[in-house]
Structures are given as C-alpha cells and as structure tokens.
Scaffold this motif. Structure first.
Motif: not given
Length: 147
Positions: A52-57, A92-104
């Motif tokens: 979630d966003q808090a954990r990402l922070a 909110r649960i955060l996930m990389l989109t396929p585009e995010g995975v590709d860019l990373l």
C-alpha cells in the motif's frame, strides 16, 4: 571552526546535488522521463508486489504526501495502478502495470551504470567503504525520519 568542506551536512547536501544532477542527466539522455524518486518508487514496487501507499512511503523514505504525489504522477504515466485494499477500504494497493514493468527493466541498467559516476573520485575500495558507511549512518537514524 571546522571548514564547511569538512562538515557532514554540507557534504551530504553536495553529494545529493551531484546525485540528482547525474541521475537526471543520464536518465534523460537515455530517453526516459523519470525522476529519482519516481524510479525509487518503481523499483520498490517491482520488488514488493501489492504494497500500500503507506508502506511504499516507508520503503522509499519519503513522507506520505510526497509519496502520494509520486504515485499519482506514475499512475498518470500509466506505470502504476491503484486498487482498493479488500481488508482496509481506505488503503490502496499499488502494482506496476505492464508498462511500468517494461520501463523499470529498461531504465534500471542506466541507473546502475550511473551509480559509479556519482562517486567518480573514489577507487573500488573507497566506493564500497562509502556505501558501507553511508548505509550504516542511514540505518542509525531510524525509519521515522523522512525527507
């Protein structure tokens, strides 16, 4: 009185300026539109699915408001998706989109390559020692201190 060039706070600030400049220039030259904080968020999400966003922070050592703005920008770019957490409707649960995975995957080699440039005045032993000491100093501040 200690000269400014021997004060840790000043040196850390200068290294941050150098790091930000090198990151921005190399990533831009490689054709990517990404800040270092956005990269840190993508990298953290790539290694930690469904946080979630808090954990990402906490993971990127930024306050929740800054992290929220970063996530919003990444979502606008189509790199991250947010879904409601079934266990906590406020989160909110955060996930990389396929585009995010590709860019990373494409930008990470650029980011790895520029790391040595940030500390280009150090030989291999000094570079590794710097990383060890900086990690130790950062860890000793605790997780409650966010930039």
């Amino acid at each position: 009185m200690t000269p400014l060039s021997r004060k840790p706070g000043h040196l850390i600030r200068r290294l941050h300026q150098i790091s930000t400049h090198v990151f921005t220039e190399r990533v831009r030259e490689a054709g990517f539109d990404l800040t270092s904080v956005q990269y840190a968020a993508l990298d953290a999400l790539g290694s930690n699915l469904g946080v979630d966003q808090a954990r990402l922070a906490d993971m990127v050592a930024k306050d929740r408001a800054t992290t929220g703005a970063v996530v919003e920008r990444l979502e606008q770019k189509g790199l991250v998706s947010r879904t409601v957490n079934d266990r906590d409707k406020r989160a909110r649960i955060l996930m990389l989109t396929p585009e995010g995975v590709d860019l990373l995957a494409r930008v990470t080699p650029v980011v790895e390559e520029l790391q040595r440039e940030i500390l280009r005045g150090l030989d291999d032993h000094e570079y590794n020692r710097f990383i060890e000491l900086a990690a130790k100093a950062a860890a000793s501040t605790g997780s409650g201190d966010k930039a």
